[in-house]
Design a protein around this motif. Structure first.
Motif, PDB file in Angstrom:
ATOM      1  N   GLY A 137       0.799  -1.219   0.000  1.00  0.00           N
ATOM      2  CA  GLY A 137       0.000   0.000   0.000  1.00  0.00           C
ATOM      3  C   GLY A 137       0.831   1.267   0.000  1.00  0.00           C
ATOM      4  O   GLY A 137       0.390   2.323   0.437  1.00  0.00           O
ATOM      5  N   ASP A 138       2.078   1.171  -0.452  1.00  0.00           N
ATOM      6  CA  ASP A 138       2.940   2.341  -0.484  1.00  0.00           C
ATOM      7  C   ASP A 138       3.074   2.911  -1.898  1.00  0.00           C
ATOM      8  O   ASP A 138       3.882   3.801  -2.145  1.00  0.00           O
ATOM      9  CB  ASP A 138       4.340   1.989   0.030  1.00  0.00           C
ATOM     10  CG  ASP A 138       4.318   1.706   1.509  1.00  0.00           C
ATOM     11  OD1 ASP A 138       3.416   2.221   2.196  1.00  0.00           O
ATOM     12  OD2 ASP A 138       5.197   0.950   1.982  1.00  0.00           O
ATOM     13  N   GLY A 149       1.786  16.944  -1.638  1.00  0.00           N
ATOM     14  CA  GLY A 149       0.791  17.166  -0.595  1.00  0.00           C
ATOM     15  C   GLY A 149      -0.142  15.973  -0.510  1.00  0.00           C
ATOM     16  O   GLY A 149      -0.149  15.091  -1.377  1.00  0.00           O
ATOM     17  N   ARG A 150      -0.928  15.987   0.597  1.00  0.00           N
ATOM     18  CA  ARG A 150      -1.808  14.857   0.829  1.00  0.00           C
ATOM     19  C   ARG A 150      -2.824  14.691  -0.303  1.00  0.00           C
ATOM     20  O   ARG A 150      -3.211  13.595  -0.658  1.00  0.00           O
ATOM     21  CB  ARG A 150      -2.544  15.068   2.149  1.00  0.00           C
ATOM     22  CG  ARG A 150      -2.977  13.810   2.809  1.00  0.00           C
ATOM     23  CD  ARG A 150      -2.909  13.994   4.310  1.00  0.00           C
ATOM     24  NE  ARG A 150      -3.701  15.154   4.699  1.00  0.00           N
ATOM     25  CZ  ARG A 150      -4.941  15.028   5.226  1.00  0.00           C
ATOM     26  NH1 ARG A 150      -5.491  13.862   5.401  1.00  0.00           N
ATOM     27  NH2 ARG A 150      -5.612  16.107   5.583  1.00  0.00           N
ATOM     28  N   ARG A 151      -3.237  15.813  -0.827  1.00  0.00           N
ATOM     29  CA  ARG A 151      -4.298  15.731  -1.826  1.00  0.00           C
ATOM     30  C   ARG A 151      -3.773  15.569  -3.250  1.00  0.00           C
ATOM     31  O   ARG A 151      -4.535  15.310  -4.159  1.00  0.00           O
ATOM     32  CB  ARG A 151      -5.161  17.004  -1.765  1.00  0.00           C
ATOM     33  CG  ARG A 151      -5.924  17.059  -0.476  1.00  0.00           C
ATOM     34  CD  ARG A 151      -6.625  18.382  -0.311  1.00  0.00           C
ATOM     35  NE  ARG A 151      -7.034  18.579   1.064  1.00  0.00           N
ATOM     36  CZ  ARG A 151      -8.050  17.906   1.606  1.00  0.00           C
ATOM     37  NH1 ARG A 151      -8.750  17.053   0.901  1.00  0.00           N
ATOM     38  NH2 ARG A 151      -8.360  18.101   2.865  1.00  0.00           N
ATOM     39  N   GLU A 152      -2.449  15.744  -3.375  1.00  0.00           N
ATOM     40  CA  GLU A 152      -1.917  15.679  -4.756  1.00  0.00           C
ATOM     41  C   GLU A 152      -1.761  14.247  -5.236  1.00  0.00           C
ATOM     42  O   GLU A 152      -1.685  13.990  -6.430  1.00  0.00           O
ATOM     43  CB  GLU A 152      -0.542  16.365  -4.812  1.00  0.00           C
ATOM     44  CG  GLU A 152      -0.612  17.872  -4.632  1.00  0.00           C
ATOM     45  CD  GLU A 152       0.779  18.464  -4.486  1.00  0.00           C
ATOM     46  OE1 GLU A 152       1.615  18.192  -5.377  1.00  0.00           O
ATOM     47  OE2 GLU A 152       1.032  19.153  -3.472  1.00  0.00           O
ATOM     48  N   ASN A 202       6.791  11.871   1.087  1.00  0.00           N
ATOM     49  CA  ASN A 202       8.074  11.857   0.384  1.00  0.00           C
ATOM     50  C   ASN A 202       7.957  10.884  -0.775  1.00  0.00           C
ATOM     51  O   ASN A 202       7.605   9.721  -0.576  1.00  0.00           O
ATOM     52  CB  ASN A 202       9.191  11.384   1.316  1.00  0.00           C
ATOM     53  CG  ASN A 202       9.494  12.442   2.364  1.00  0.00           C
ATOM     54  OD1 ASN A 202       9.307  13.635   2.110  1.00  0.00           O
ATOM     55  ND2 ASN A 202       9.921  11.987   3.534  1.00  0.00           N
ATOM     56  N   LEU A 203       8.278  11.343  -1.947  1.00  0.00           N
ATOM     57  CA  LEU A 203       8.128  10.483  -3.130  1.00  0.00           C
ATOM     58  C   LEU A 203       9.478   9.875  -3.503  1.00  0.00           C
ATOM     59  O   LEU A 203      10.524  10.508  -3.341  1.00  0.00           O
ATOM     60  CB  LEU A 203       7.584  11.293  -4.303  1.00  0.00           C
ATOM     61  CG  LEU A 203       6.239  11.980  -4.044  1.00  0.00           C
ATOM     62  CD1 LEU A 203       5.792  12.744  -5.295  1.00  0.00           C
ATOM     63  CD2 LEU A 203       5.183  10.972  -3.638  1.00  0.00           C
ATOM     64  N   LYS A 204       9.390   8.639  -4.007  1.00  0.00           N
ATOM     65  CA  LYS A 204      10.596   7.983  -4.510  1.00  0.00           C
ATOM     66  C   LYS A 204      10.261   7.410  -5.869  1.00  0.00           C
ATOM     67  O   LYS A 204       9.154   6.918  -6.085  1.00  0.00           O
ATOM     68  CB  LYS A 204      11.020   6.838  -3.575  1.00  0.00           C
ATOM     69  CG  LYS A 204      11.960   7.271  -2.496  1.00  0.00           C
ATOM     70  CD  LYS A 204      12.664   6.086  -1.814  1.00  0.00           C
ATOM     71  CE  LYS A 204      11.701   5.122  -1.174  1.00  0.00           C
ATOM     72  NZ  LYS A 204      12.375   4.125  -0.315  1.00  0.00           N
ATOM     73  N   ASP A 205      11.255   7.441  -6.759  1.00  0.00           N
ATOM     74  CA  ASP A 205      11.053   6.821  -8.063  1.00  0.00           C
ATOM     75  C   ASP A 205      10.908   5.322  -7.880  1.00  0.00           C
ATOM     76  O   ASP A 205      11.706   4.712  -7.179  1.00  0.00           O
ATOM     77  CB  ASP A 205      12.258   7.142  -8.958  1.00  0.00           C
ATOM     78  CG  ASP A 205      12.037   6.613 -10.357  1.00  0.00           C
ATOM     79  OD1 ASP A 205      11.728   7.417 -11.238  1.00  0.00           O
ATOM     80  OD2 ASP A 205      12.165   5.369 -10.545  1.00  0.00           O
ATOM     81  N   PRO A 206       9.881   4.691  -8.449  1.00  0.00           N
ATOM     82  CA  PRO A 206       9.649   3.272  -8.212  1.00  0.00           C
ATOM     83  C   PRO A 206      10.721   2.379  -8.837  1.00  0.00           C
ATOM     84  O   PRO A 206      10.830   1.211  -8.464  1.00  0.00           O
ATOM     85  CB  PRO A 206       8.288   3.010  -8.836  1.00  0.00           C
ATOM     86  CG  PRO A 206       8.108   4.094  -9.823  1.00  0.00           C
ATOM     87  CD  PRO A 206       8.858   5.292  -9.302  1.00  0.00           C
ATOM     88  N   GLU A 266       6.120   7.771   1.010  1.00  0.00           N
ATOM     89  CA  GLU A 266       6.194   7.505   2.448  1.00  0.00           C
ATOM     90  C   GLU A 266       5.602   8.705   3.147  1.00  0.00           C
ATOM     91  O   GLU A 266       6.017   9.834   2.902  1.00  0.00           O
ATOM     92  CB  GLU A 266       7.661   7.334   2.826  1.00  0.00           C
ATOM     93  CG  GLU A 266       7.890   6.751   4.202  1.00  0.00           C
ATOM     94  CD  GLU A 266       9.358   6.776   4.541  1.00  0.00           C
ATOM     95  OE1 GLU A 266       9.676   6.939   5.722  1.00  0.00           O
ATOM     96  OE2 GLU A 266      10.192   6.660   3.599  1.00  0.00           O
ATOM     97  N   LYS A 267       4.668   8.450   4.023  1.00  0.00           N
ATOM     98  CA  LYS A 267       3.982   9.570   4.630  1.00  0.00           C
ATOM     99  C   LYS A 267       4.882  10.259   5.648  1.00  0.00           C
ATOM    100  O   LYS A 267       5.571   9.607   6.429  1.00  0.00           O
ATOM    101  CB  LYS A 267       2.712   9.064   5.334  1.00  0.00           C
ATOM    102  CG  LYS A 267       1.844  10.191   5.816  1.00  0.00           C
ATOM    103  CD  LYS A 267       0.465   9.690   6.171  1.00  0.00           C
ATOM    104  CE  LYS A 267      -0.375  10.874   6.622  1.00  0.00           C
ATOM    105  NZ  LYS A 267      -1.739  10.510   6.945  1.00  0.00           N
ATOM    106  N   GLN A 268       4.895  11.593   5.555  1.00  0.00           N
ATOM    107  CA  GLN A 268       5.616  12.323   6.584  1.00  0.00           C
ATOM    108  C   GLN A 268       4.793  13.543   6.966  1.00  0.00           C
ATOM    109  O   GLN A 268       4.660  14.483   6.181  1.00  0.00           O
ATOM    110  CB  GLN A 268       6.994  12.751   6.063  1.00  0.00           C
ATOM    111  CG  GLN A 268       7.813  13.394   7.162  1.00  0.00           C
ATOM    112  CD  GLN A 268       9.265  13.468   6.789  1.00  0.00           C
ATOM    113  OE1 GLN A 268       9.604  13.684   5.626  1.00  0.00           O
ATOM    114  NE2 GLN A 268      10.121  13.335   7.769  1.00  0.00           N
ATOM    115  N   GLY A 269       4.226  13.506   8.146  1.00  0.00           N
ATOM    116  CA  GLY A 269       3.336  14.589   8.552  1.00  0.00           C
ATOM    117  C   GLY A 269       2.147  14.650   7.604  1.00  0.00           C
ATOM    118  O   GLY A 269       1.492  13.628   7.349  1.00  0.00           O
TER     119      GLY A 269
END
Lengths: 540, 248, 414
Positions: free
Chosen positions: A71-72, A107-110, A93-97, A86-89
Motif C-alpha cells: 500500500g505504499d 501534498g496529501r491531496r496531490e 516523500n516520493l521515490k522513483d519506483p 512515504e507519509k511524513q506529517g
C-alpha cells in the motif's frame, strides 16, 4: 476467473522466461510506462498490469510491486505518474519506483494510493516470487523460494517449475523443490504429485516441514494422509536426534568452559597437590588482562581490535603466571604437606586479589568485546552453532593438548613429574625442586589466565568472575580423578553434557543441584575419582 | 595343620595392584601361642600380608581365618582389632599430641563405642594396668611427656606397649627394630620374647641378628608367596633363599 | 555417671571464661534496660543486638572448632547448618506474623500470596508452634549432617576431599534456596518478623532477652563441648585427627566417632542460626554462601583451633573488627581479612590461645618431669592436660625453609 488469471500468469511467465534473458535489465524507460499503467483501472485491470510487469522478468520492477502490495504505491493526480510514497506529517516523500531515488514531495491531496485487495496481494506475491526466482543472485532466488514455501501458494508452482528447469545451483534447487512441494500440498493437484511432495518434505526433515506435514495430515485423507503420518514420524525422529546432537554440543561447550577453568587446577591440585582457592582469581585476572589490552587497542590502535585476543593470550599467561609464582614463593611453599592450611591461606589470597581488582577497576562489570570472528553463528544440519562457543571448544582442546605436550615431552615436564613423584630423589639428582615447584604453580596459574581470556568472551568480566568457577573446577578435578589430566578432560565433558541433558527436565538451577549431589554421592563411592591411581603409590 | 586348630590361617591369598601381584597364592598358618618371624627382600609382600590380615586391604582371592572360624576378609580394621589382632606399624605411629599415659589409656582394652568412651571414668584397675605397662616398656618416667617428644626407639616401645594394652590374641609386629641402636634392638628382642610367653606373635624383620636372637620358626616370603619355612639355620641353608637375597 | 561427665567440664580456666561470659549475660541487658539513657554506662539497643549476634557467631565457631580443632574434619559447609537452623526459626517467626502481613492472609506468608500459592506447603506445617520449630532447629541440621556424614565417613572421604564436598553441599543448598518453588521465599528469604513467643521482636526487652538467650546457649554448648573434649571420647577424637588409621587399628570405629561429633556440631550450628535470625531480623539464601563457611574457619584459626575458648575469642574479635572496618574503612576490610588468613596460617598456626597455651603447657611439662625426676611420684592426672592445646601443629614454617629440598611432611593421615 481464477482459471483465466492463472492462464494469464502462466502466459506472462512463459513470456517472461523466454523473453527475459533478452530483455532482462531493460532500461527504466521501457519499464516506466508499464508501471505508470498501474494508476489506471480497477482491480481486474491492475491484475493484468501486474502480470505484464512480471512478464518483463526484470527484477527492477520488484520494489514497485512490493510497494504496491504494502500500500505504499501512489500516483500523482496531475499527471498519473506512479511513485513509492512515504507519509511524513501532512505530506508524502516520493521515490522513483524504479531507481528508488528521491523524487520530491507531494501534498496529501496531490497523490492517490493505488488500491489492492488480498487477491491482488497474492498475485503480487507470486509475481514477485517468479521475478526473484529468476534473479541472477542465487541468494535472492533462495529467498524467493523460501517466501513461496512460507506462503504455500499453489500459484507459485508454475513459476517454480520454470525456475527449476533453469536452476543450476544445487542448494537453491533443493529449496525450490521444497517450496514446490509445499505449494503442491496446498493445491488441488492429484495424489501422485502430492505423494511426491510429501516425500520431498520428508527428506527436508526440519521443523518447518514438520508443521507443514502436520497440517497436511489434518486436512487430507487416504494415501496422502498415511504418507504424511509416516513422514511425520520420520521427521520427529530425526528432529529428536538433532536435538540430542544440539544438547551434546551445548554440553561439550559447557564442558570445554569447565575444562578451561579446571585445567590449571588439575596441575596445581592434581599434579602438585596444592589446594589453590585463588585459582578462580587467576581466571579473573586473565579476563581483566583482556579488558586492559582491548582498552589500550581501542584508544591507540583500533585496527588491531580483531587481533586483541591473540595479544591478550600471552600477556594473560604472563600476568597470571607471575602472580602465581609470587604466591607460591611467598605463601604456599611454607605450607607444603599441610593441605588444609594451604586451602585457608589461598582463600585469603583470593579475597585480597578480588578486592585489589575491585579497587583498581571498580566493582561493576567491564565490557570485553567480541572480535568479528568470534561473533555470529552458522547452521549445521538443524543445529545452530555460535562461533564463540566453537572457538572456545577448539581453544580448550588446544590448551589441553599443549599442556599434555609440555608435561610429557619437555624436560620441564619430566622434572615436574619427577618432583611430584619423589621429591627427595629428584632433589638428589640435581633438580632444583623449589624452582620446579614455583614454575609448575606458575604454569597452572598461567593456564588459568589464558582460560580467563577465553571466558571473557562469554561471561561477565567482574571481580566475582573467578568465584563462579572455583567450586565447579574442583568438582571437575575431583570427579575426574586427582593427578590425571585425561580424567579432567573426561570429567569436564561428562559434567558438561550431563548438566545440559538435565536442564530441559529440571531447569538450569535444579540441574546444577542434581549434578552437585551426584558428585557428592560419587565421591562417596569412588573417593579418588573416575580415573584414580591405584596401588601402593596411593597409600604412601 | 588344619584350619580348625590354627590361630591364623591364610590359604591361597592373592592381591594385585594394577597388574602387580603383591601377594601370589600365599598360604600361612600360625598356631596358637606361636611366635613366628617373617623375612623377605623388599617387595616380597610382607606389609601387604599385614594389610590383608588387619583388614586394610581386601584380598582378590583366597581365605583368611582367625581362630579357625572367623572369616577376616569380611571385616574392617576396627572389628579385626576388636577380635584380638593388634598391629604395630613399620614406621612408629603413636598419637603425638597425647601423652604417653593417654596413648596407653586409649589402647587399653575397653568398650570402643563413642558413648561408652564419652561416659568413661578411668577405674583403679585400669590405672594399675597402665602403670604396669609403663614399667614393662620402660617409659615410667615419661608418662606425662607428649608422645611427640619421645625418641624413635621410645616411640617403638610405646607402640608395642599400646599393642599389649589392647591385650590381643595375636600381635603383628612390623620391623620393631628399625632405626634402633644395637642395645635397643637387643632389649626389644627380649621384650618380644617376654610377650610371646602369653601371646601369639608374628614379627616381620630385616635384621638377621634380631631374627636370630628371637630363635623361632622363620618364614621366607618372596614375590608374594612362601619360599621357605623352618629354623633360621634351615632356611639360610636353602639355595633359593640365598639366591633371592644375594642375587644370581 | 552423668554428673561426672558434666563435672569434668569445670576447672579454673573454664571457670574464668564462664565468669566473664556470665557477667556479660547479666550486665549487658542490665546496662540496656536498667541504666538510664543519659548515663555513660547505658548500653544502646543496637549494641545489645550486635553483641548478641557475635555470641551466635561464637557458638557457630565453637561448633566448627569441635569438628576441625578436635577431630580434624575441616568443614567448609557449616554455614549450611547455621542457615538451616536459621530458616527453621525464620519459618516460626513467619507463621507468627499471622494476618499482619501486607496481604493480610491469616495463614500464608506474604511471599506465598505473592506467588499465588493456594495452600501452605506440607513442610510448613507445625511451624506455628515454638516447640516444633525449636525441635526442627536441632533435627533438620542434625539429620542432614547425619545422612551426609554417614555416607562420607563410611566411605572414608577425608581431608581436602571432605572439605570440598562440604563446600559443594552448602553451594547446592544455596542454589536450591534461591529458587522460589522451594517455598522459602527465594531470593528475599524470610523477613518482616513481628514477634517471638508473643513478645515484640523490636522491643528492647526482647532484644535483651535474645542476647541473654544467646549467651546462655553459648555457655551450655561450651560446657557440653568441654566435657566431650576432656572425656576419653575427646582423646579418641584427637587420636583420629592425628593418626586416623592408627586409631582404627586400635579397634575404634572412626566413622562412628566422626559421625557423632559431626552431627552434634551441626546441631550446635543450627542453634546458633536460630538465635541469629530473630536478632538480625532476616534470613536469606546468602547465608549458605561457601564464603561464609570459610570465614568461620578463620575465626577458629585466629582464636586457636583445638581450644574452645579460642574459637569463641576468635569469632568475637574478628567480627568486632569486621563491624569496625566495614563502617570506617570498607575497602580495606577484605584486604585485612585476606591478609589475616595468610598471616595466621603462616605465622600463628596455633592461633592466639593455642600459642599462649602451648608456652604454658611446655613450662608445666618441664616442671612436672622435673618433680618426677626428683622422686615425688604424683598420682597421674590425665585430665590436667588439655589435648587440644598442644595440637599437632609443629612450627613447620621455620622447618620448611631449611628443608624444602627434603620431602614435605605429610599431614598425619593414612
Amino acid at each position: 476467473m481464477s482459471f483465466l488469471k492463472s492462464l494469464f500468469l502462466i502466459l506472462g511467465l512463459i513470456f517472461g522466461i523466454f523473453v527475459s534473458p533478452a530483455v532482462a535489465q531493460s532500461e527504466p524507460e521501457t519499464l516506466r510506462p508499464l508501471i505508470n499503467e498501474l494508476a489506471k483501472g480497477k482491480y481486474a485491470e491492475t491484475e493484468q498490469q501486474i502480470g505484464a510487469l512480471a512478464a518483463t522478468g526484470d527484477p527492477a520492477v520488484a520494489p514497485a510491486l512490493k510497494a504496491l502490495s504494502e500500500g505504499d504505491l501512489f500516483f500523482r493526480k496531475s499527471d498519473g505518474v506512479v511513485f513509492i510514497a512515504e507519509k511524513q506529517g501532512n505530506s508524502y516523500n516520493l521515490k522513483d519506483p524504479l531507481t528508488l531515488e528521491a523524487a520530491g514531495e507531494a501534498g496529501r491531496r496531490e497523490v492517490k494510493k493505488i488500491k489492492v485487495n488480498n487477491k491482488l496481494r497474492r498475485v503480487i506475491r507470486s509475481a514477485l516470487g517468479s521475478l526473484t526466482l529468476m534473479a541472477s543472485d542465487p541468494n535472492v532466488r533462495r529467498l524467493a523460494a523460501v517466501a513461496i514455501f512460507k506462503a504455500k501458494d499453489p500459484e507459485g508452482i508454475e513459476a517454480l517449475d520454470v525456475a527449476l528447469a533453469a536452476e543450476e545451483d544445487e542448494g537453491v534447487r533443493r529449496v525450490m523443490e521444497q517450496a514446490r512441494a509445499a505449494a503442491v500440498l496446498n493445491s488441488d493437484l492429484d495424489e501422485t504429485q502430492k505423494l511426491d511432495a510429501v516425500a520431498t518434505l520428508s527428506d527436508m526433515g526440519n521443523r518447518d516441514a514438520l508443521s507443514l506435514l502436520l497440517s497436511v495430515r489434518a486436512s487430507s485423507e487416504g494415501v496422502v494422509r498415511s504418507a504424511a503420518s509416516e513422514a511425520i514420524t520420520k521427521i520427529e525422529k530425526s528432529i529428536a536426534t538433532w536435538d540430542a546432537a544440539q544438547n551434546i554440543w551445548y554440553g561439550v561447550s559447557l564442558g570445554s568452559v569447565l575444562l578451561l577453568a579446571a585445567i590449571g587446577l588439575a596441575i596445581t591440585f592434581g599434579v602438585m597437590g596444592v589446594i589453590n582457592m585463588a585459582h578462580g582469581e587467576m581466571v579473573m585476572i586473565g579476563a581483566y588482562t583482556t579488558f586492559v589490552v582491548q582498552d589500550v587497542i581501542r584508544t591507540s590502535m583500533p585496527g588491531l581490535f580483531e587481533y586483541s585476543l591473540f595479544i591478550a593470550l600471552p600477556l594473560a599467561f604472563l600476568v597470571a603466571g607471575l602472580i602465581g609464582i609470587a604466591i607460591e614463593r611467598g605463601v604456599i611453599r611454607w605450607l607444603y604437606g599441610r593441605p588444609l592450611e594451604t586451602l585457608l591461606a589461598t582463600w585469603g589470597i583470593s579475597l585480597i586479589l578480588q578486592q585489589a581488582v575491585r579497587s583498581i577497576f571498580g566493582p561493576t562489570n567491564r565490557e570485553v568485546g567480541n572480535p568479528d570472528w568470534m561473533s555470529g553463528a552458522f547452521e549445521l544440519g538443524q543445529m545452530t552453532i555460535t562461533y564463540n562457543r566453537m572457538w572456545i571448544i577448539v581453544f580448550a582442546l588446544l590448551v589441553f593438548a599443549g599442556l599434555m605436550l609440555v608435561l610429557k615431552k619437555t624436560p620441564f615436564g619430566l622434572y615436574t613429574r619427577a618432583v611430584t613423584q619423589n621429591r627427595r630423589m629428584a632433589a638428589s639428582m640435581g633438580i632444583r625442586t623449589p624452582w620446579i615447584d614455583a614454575l609448575t604453580f606458575g604454569l597452572g596459574s598461567g593456564i588459568a589466565g589464558i582460560a580467563g581470556v577465553a571466558l571473557s568472551q562469554i561471561d561477565n568480566v567482574s571481580p566475582n568472575l573467578g568465584q563462579g568457577y572455583i567450586i565447579d573446577s574442583f568438582m571437575v578435578v575431583v570427579f575426574g580423578g586427582v593427578g590425571n589430566l585425561w580424567g579432567t578432560l573426561v570429567g569436564a565433558m561428562t559434567l558438561g553434557v550431563v548438566n545440559k541433558f538435565l536442564e530441559p527436565y529440571a531447569g538450569a538451577v535444579l540441574g546444577k543441584i542434581f549434578v552437585l549431589v551426584f558428585i557428592i554421592l560419587f565421591i562417596q563411592k569412588r573417593p579418588r575419582g573416575l580415573f584414580a591411581l591405584k596401588g601402593r603409590a596411593v597409600e604412601a | 595343620m588344619a584350619r580348625a586348630t590354627s590361630l591364623l590361617y591364610l590359604d591361597g591369598v592373592s592381591v594385585s595392584f594394577d597388574g602387580f601381584k603383591a601377594l601370589n597364592e600365599l598360604s600361612l598358618i600360625i598356631a596358637p601361642g606361636e611366635m613366628r618371624a617373617i623375612i623377605g627382600p623388599n617387595g616380597a609382600g610382607k606389609t601387604t600380608m599385614m594389610d590383608v590380615i588387619t583388614g586394610k586391604t581386601r584380598p582378590d582371592t583366597g581365605e583368611v581365618f582367625f581362630n579357625g572360624a572367623i572369616d577376616l576378609t569380611g571385616e574392617d580394621e576396627a572389628s579385626i582389632a576388636e577380635l584380638g589382632i593388634g598391629r604395630k606399624f613399620q614406621k612408629p605411629t603413636v598419637f603425638e599430641s597425647h601423652t604417653v599415659w593417654d596413648n596407653l589409656e586409649l589402647a587399653l582394652k575397653a568398650p570402643r563405642g563413642p558413648f561408652s568412651t564419652l561416659f568413661h571414668v578411668i577405674a583403679q584397675s585400669e590405672k594399675k594396668r597402665i602403670d604396669h605397662l609403663l614399667d614393662l616398656i620402660r617409659l615410667g618416667s615419661k608418662r606425662h611427656e607428649l608422645a611427640a617428644n619421645l625418641s624413635h626407639g621410645q616411640k617403638q616401645w610405646l607402640e608395642i606397649g599400646m599393642l599389649l594394652a589392647q591385650d590381643p590374641k595375636l600381635l603383628l609386629v612390623d620391623e620393631p627394630a628399625a632405626g634402633m641402636t644395637d642395645a635397643e634392638t637387643a632389649e626389644t628382642a627380649e621384650l618380644l620374647k617376654d610377650i610371646a610367653k602369653d601371646h601369639s606373635v608374628v614379627v616381620v624383620e630385616h635384621d638377621m641378628v634380631f631374627v636370630r636372637s628371637l630363635d623361632v620358626k622363620v618364614t621366607v616370603l618372596h614375590e608374594g608367596s612362601v619360599l621357605a619355612e623352618g629354623s633360621l639355620d634351615h632356611v639360610s641353608a636353602d639355595e633359593r633363599v640365598v639366591e633371592v637375597y644375594l642375587g644370581r | 555417671m552423668m554428673s561426672s561427665f558434666l563435672f569434668r567440664a569445670m576447672d579454673a580456666k573454664a571457670g574464668i571464661f564462664l565468669a566473664i561470659l556470665g557477667a556479660a549475660i547479666v550486665l549487658v541487658p542490665a546496662g540496656n534496660l536498667l541504666v538510664p539513657e543519659t548515663s555513660p554506662f547505658h548500653v544502646p539497643t543496637y549494641a545489645v543486638t550486635l553483641m548478641g549476634k557475635y555470641l551466635t557467631y561464637a557458638l557457630l565457631a565453637l561448633a566448627v572448632d569441635l569438628v576441625w580443632g578436635y577431630c580434624g574434619i575441616l568443614s567448609l559447609g557449616h554455614a549450611a547448618f547455621f542457615a538451616l537452623g536459621g530458616y527453621a526459626m525464620g519459618m516460626y517467626l513467619m507463621r507468627q506474623i499471622g494476618p499482619r502481613g501486607v496481604y493480610g492472609d491469616p495463614v500464608l506468608p506474604d511471599f506465598m500470596v505473592f506467588l499465588n500459592w493456594e495452600h501452605l506447603p506440607w513442610y510448613w506445617y507445625g511451624f506455628d508452634m515454638f516447640w516444633f520449630a525449636a525441635l526442627m532447629v536441632l533435627l533438620v541440621p542434625g539429620a542432614l549432617a547425619f545422612v551426609f556424614g554417614w555416607f562420607a565417613f563410611r566411605s572414608r572421604v577425608t581431608g581436602v576431599y571432605l572439605s570440598i564436598i562440604t563446600q559443594a553441599l552448602t553451594y547446592a543448598l544455596l542454589l536450591a534456596f534461591f529458587r522460589n518453588d522451594m517455598g522459602f521465599g527465594g531470593n528475599n528469604g524470610l523477613t518482616d518478623f513481628k514477634d517471638i513467643l508473643g513478645f515484640d521482636i523490636q522491643a528492647d526487652t526482647t532484644r535483651a532477652g535474645l542476647f541473654a538467650a544467646s549467651g546462655i546457649a553459648l555457655v551450655l554448648c561450651f560446657l557440653i563441648c568441654r566435657s566431650i573434649t576432656r572425656s576419653k571420647l575427646g582423646k579418641v577424637l584427637v587420636a583420629v585427627r592425628d593418626a586416623e588409621s592408627r586409631t582404627r587399628f586400635l579397634g575404634y570405629r572412626v566413622e562412628h566417632y566422626k559421625l557423632f561429633v559431626w552431627t552434634l556440631s551441626a546441631m550446635m550450628a543450627g542453634i546458633a542460626g536460630a538465635l541469629y535470625v530473630p536478632q538480625v531480623g532476616i534470613i536469606n539464601p546468602g547465608e549458605f554462601a561457601p564464603a561464609n563457611s570459610i570465614e568461620v574457619v578463620i575465626w577458629v584459626a585466629v582464636g586457636g583451633r583445638g581450644t574452645l575458648v579460642g574459637a569463641v575469642l576468635g569469632a568475637v574479635l574478628i567480627n568486632f573488627a569486621k563491624t569496625w572496618f566495614t563502617a570506617a574503612l570498607p575497602d580495606i576490610w577484605l584486604f585485612a581479612l585476606g591478609g589475616l588468613f595468610v598471616v595466621v596460617t603462616l605465622f600463628l598456626p596455633k592461633g592466639i590461645i593455642g600459642t599462649l597455651g602451648s608456652g604454658w603447657t611446655a613450662l608445666r611439662q618441664r616442671k612436672i618431669s622435673a618433680r618426677y625426676e626428683a622422686g615425688s611420684d604424683q598420682p597421674p592426672s590425665p585430665a590436667a592436660h588439655s589435648p587440644g592445646a598442644a595440637a599437632n601443629i609443629s612450627p613447620r614454617a621455620e622447618n620448611t625453609a631449611s628443608s624444602t629440598s627434603g620431602a614435605a611432611k605429610p599431614q598425619p593421615a593414612e
